[in-house]
Write a protein that holds these residues in place. Sequence first.
Motif, PDB file in Angstrom:
ATOM      1  N   GLU A 158       0.831  -1.205   0.000  1.00  0.00           N
ATOM      2  CA  GLU A 158       0.000   0.000   0.000  1.00  0.00           C
ATOM      3  C   GLU A 158       0.867   1.258   0.000  1.00  0.00           C
ATOM      4  O   GLU A 158       0.628   2.197  -0.764  1.00  0.00           O
ATOM      5  CB  GLU A 158      -0.923  -0.007   1.215  1.00  0.00           C
ATOM      6  N   ASN A 159       1.889   1.278   0.838  1.00  0.00           N
ATOM      7  CA  ASN A 159       2.804   2.422   0.900  1.00  0.00           C
ATOM      8  C   ASN A 159       3.527   2.647  -0.422  1.00  0.00           C
ATOM      9  O   ASN A 159       3.684   3.786  -0.867  1.00  0.00           O
ATOM     10  CB  ASN A 159       3.819   2.248   2.033  1.00  0.00           C
ATOM     11  N   LYS A 160       3.954   1.576  -1.072  1.00  0.00           N
ATOM     12  CA  LYS A 160       4.652   1.693  -2.363  1.00  0.00           C
ATOM     13  C   LYS A 160       3.735   2.282  -3.431  1.00  0.00           C
ATOM     14  O   LYS A 160       4.155   3.122  -4.225  1.00  0.00           O
ATOM     15  CB  LYS A 160       5.188   0.334  -2.814  1.00  0.00           C
ATOM     16  N   LEU A 161       2.473   1.815  -3.459  1.00  0.00           N
ATOM     17  CA  LEU A 161       1.521   2.347  -4.444  1.00  0.00           C
ATOM     18  C   LEU A 161       1.254   3.826  -4.197  1.00  0.00           C
ATOM     19  O   LEU A 161       1.082   4.597  -5.133  1.00  0.00           O
ATOM     20  CB  LEU A 161       0.213   1.558  -4.413  1.00  0.00           C
ATOM     21  N   PHE A 162       1.200   4.224  -2.934  1.00  0.00           N
ATOM     22  CA  PHE A 162       0.996   5.632  -2.631  1.00  0.00           C
ATOM     23  C   PHE A 162       2.206   6.447  -3.077  1.00  0.00           C
ATOM     24  O   PHE A 162       2.062   7.475  -3.747  1.00  0.00           O
ATOM     25  CB  PHE A 162       0.743   5.842  -1.132  1.00  0.00           C
ATOM     26  N   GLU A 163       3.396   5.996  -2.733  1.00  0.00           N
ATOM     27  CA  GLU A 163       4.614   6.736  -3.075  1.00  0.00           C
ATOM     28  C   GLU A 163       4.859   6.770  -4.576  1.00  0.00           C
ATOM     29  O   GLU A 163       5.225   7.795  -5.131  1.00  0.00           O
ATOM     30  CB  GLU A 163       5.817   6.111  -2.365  1.00  0.00           C
ATOM     31  N   VAL A 170      -1.668   6.529  -5.093  1.00  0.00           N
ATOM     32  CA  VAL A 170      -2.918   5.817  -4.848  1.00  0.00           C
ATOM     33  C   VAL A 170      -3.221   5.830  -3.354  1.00  0.00           C
ATOM     34  O   VAL A 170      -2.370   5.501  -2.533  1.00  0.00           O
ATOM     35  CB  VAL A 170      -2.857   4.364  -5.365  1.00  0.00           C
ATOM     36  N   VAL A 171      -4.454   6.213  -3.027  1.00  0.00           N
ATOM     37  CA  VAL A 171      -4.931   6.248  -1.649  1.00  0.00           C
ATOM     38  C   VAL A 171      -6.031   5.203  -1.511  1.00  0.00           C
ATOM     39  O   VAL A 171      -6.914   5.103  -2.364  1.00  0.00           O
ATOM     40  CB  VAL A 171      -5.495   7.652  -1.299  1.00  0.00           C
ATOM     41  N   PHE A 172      -5.982   4.427  -0.435  1.00  0.00           N
ATOM     42  CA  PHE A 172      -7.019   3.452  -0.117  1.00  0.00           C
ATOM     43  C   PHE A 172      -7.789   3.980   1.087  1.00  0.00           C
ATOM     44  O   PHE A 172      -7.187   4.382   2.077  1.00  0.00           O
ATOM     45  CB  PHE A 172      -6.403   2.089   0.217  1.00  0.00           C
ATOM     46  N   PHE A 175     -14.369  -0.173   0.595  1.00  0.00           N
ATOM     47  CA  PHE A 175     -13.102   0.534   0.416  1.00  0.00           C
ATOM     48  C   PHE A 175     -12.995   0.928  -1.045  1.00  0.00           C
ATOM     49  O   PHE A 175     -13.507   0.226  -1.923  1.00  0.00           O
ATOM     50  CB  PHE A 175     -11.906  -0.359   0.769  1.00  0.00           C
ATOM     51  N   ILE A 176     -12.323   2.030  -1.294  1.00  0.00           N
ATOM     52  CA  ILE A 176     -12.010   2.415  -2.666  1.00  0.00           C
ATOM     53  C   ILE A 176     -10.519   2.697  -2.772  1.00  0.00           C
ATOM     54  O   ILE A 176      -9.858   3.006  -1.777  1.00  0.00           O
ATOM     55  CB  ILE A 176     -12.811   3.647  -3.150  1.00  0.00           C
ATOM     56  N   ALA A 177     -10.014   2.575  -3.988  1.00  0.00           N
ATOM     57  CA  ALA A 177      -8.668   3.014  -4.323  1.00  0.00           C
ATOM     58  C   ALA A 177      -8.852   4.217  -5.240  1.00  0.00           C
ATOM     59  O   ALA A 177      -9.621   4.157  -6.198  1.00  0.00           O
ATOM     60  CB  ALA A 177      -7.893   1.911  -5.040  1.00  0.00           C
ATOM     61  N   GLN A 178      -8.169   5.301  -4.918  1.00  0.00           N
ATOM     62  CA  GLN A 178      -8.314   6.496  -5.749  1.00  0.00           C
ATOM     63  C   GLN A 178      -6.960   7.154  -5.977  1.00  0.00           C
ATOM     64  O   GLN A 178      -6.054   7.044  -5.164  1.00  0.00           O
ATOM     65  CB  GLN A 178      -9.292   7.492  -5.130  1.00  0.00           C
ATOM     66  N   ARG A 179      -6.865   7.823  -7.108  1.00  0.00           N
ATOM     67  CA  ARG A 179      -5.713   8.668  -7.432  1.00  0.00           C
ATOM     68  C   ARG A 179      -6.292  10.035  -7.741  1.00  0.00           C
ATOM     69  O   ARG A 179      -7.061  10.195  -8.680  1.00  0.00           O
ATOM     70  CB  ARG A 179      -4.949   8.134  -8.637  1.00  0.00           C
ATOM     71  N   GLU A 180      -5.971  10.993  -6.898  1.00  0.00           N
ATOM     72  CA  GLU A 180      -6.562  12.326  -6.975  1.00  0.00           C
ATOM     73  C   GLU A 180      -8.080  12.191  -6.973  1.00  0.00           C
ATOM     74  O   GLU A 180      -8.629  11.648  -6.024  1.00  0.00           O
ATOM     75  CB  GLU A 180      -5.999  13.095  -8.169  1.00  0.00           C
ATOM     76  N   GLN A 181      -8.763  12.618  -8.027  1.00  0.00           N
ATOM     77  CA  GLN A 181     -10.224  12.551  -8.076  1.00  0.00           C
ATOM     78  C   GLN A 181     -10.747  11.355  -8.870  1.00  0.00           C
ATOM     79  O   GLN A 181     -11.937  11.288  -9.172  1.00  0.00           O
ATOM     80  CB  GLN A 181     -10.783  13.851  -8.671  1.00  0.00           C
ATOM     81  N   GLU A 182      -9.880  10.403  -9.195  1.00  0.00           N
ATOM     82  CA  GLU A 182     -10.283   9.254 -10.005  1.00  0.00           C
ATOM     83  C   GLU A 182     -10.361   7.998  -9.143  1.00  0.00           C
ATOM     84  O   GLU A 182      -9.398   7.641  -8.462  1.00  0.00           O
ATOM     85  CB  GLU A 182      -9.274   9.027 -11.136  1.00  0.00           C
ATOM     86  N   ILE A 183     -11.513   7.324  -9.187  1.00  0.00           N
ATOM     87  CA  ILE A 183     -11.649   6.024  -8.534  1.00  0.00           C
ATOM     88  C   ILE A 183     -11.018   4.976  -9.443  1.00  0.00           C
ATOM     89  O   ILE A 183     -11.274   4.941 -10.650  1.00  0.00           O
ATOM     90  CB  ILE A 183     -13.133   5.681  -8.262  1.00  0.00           C
ATOM     91  N   LEU A 184     -10.201   4.116  -8.853  1.00  0.00           N
ATOM     92  CA  LEU A 184      -9.506   3.069  -9.612  1.00  0.00           C
ATOM     93  C   LEU A 184     -10.092   1.689  -9.350  1.00  0.00           C
ATOM     94  O   LEU A 184     -10.000   0.802 -10.192  1.00  0.00           O
ATOM     95  CB  LEU A 184      -8.023   3.058  -9.252  1.00  0.00           C
ATOM     96  N   GLY A 185     -10.656   1.513  -8.157  1.00  0.00           N
ATOM     97  CA  GLY A 185     -11.210   0.216  -7.790  1.00  0.00           C
ATOM     98  C   GLY A 185     -12.018   0.330  -6.519  1.00  0.00           C
ATOM     99  O   GLY A 185     -11.972   1.346  -5.820  1.00  0.00           O
TER     100      GLY A 185
END
Length: 160
Positions: A18-23, A27-29, A68-78
């Motif tokens: 999770e930390n790697k995806l954020f960095e 991506v925020v969960f 739970f959602i995964a998002q990048r800025e204002q975009e939902i990814l999952g």
Amino acid sequence: MQDMLVRLLDLPDVSEEENKLFEKEGVVFKKPITPEKSIVVDWVGEHFSKNWADEALAAFASLPVNCFIAQREQEILGFACFESTAKNFFGPTGVLPHERGKGLGKILLIKSLRALKEMGYNYAVIGGVGPTSYYEKVVSAKIIEKSERGIYKNLLKHSK
């Protein structure tokens, strides 16, 4: 489609992933909050199905939300819901096709299963699974025999 059973007592730790995806990708969960309800539900309906959007809507009936959602800025990814259709059930879940293979689905799955564990369950049902190999590999889930006619039997579906 079959249901699967997963033991919640020894789930893998995904905090490093999770930390790697954020960095790496920002991506925020998180669990969405009520002001995001229509955005999440509409997104699920647009990218997956109206039936799944109904289940996502039901997840917002609990506080905190059972999703739970995964998002990048204002975009939902999952997204991944739990205990939205039946007690102690995981699902539905989905990740945008162009975001698959990065581990987002795995993190959403583990976070949801951990939430079920925190609710007091030792085992959970993964409902109506198509490809079982993913869940066998990631969380050692086992097929529940004779579960083909589970809660989704005779499910009404939206016409296209």
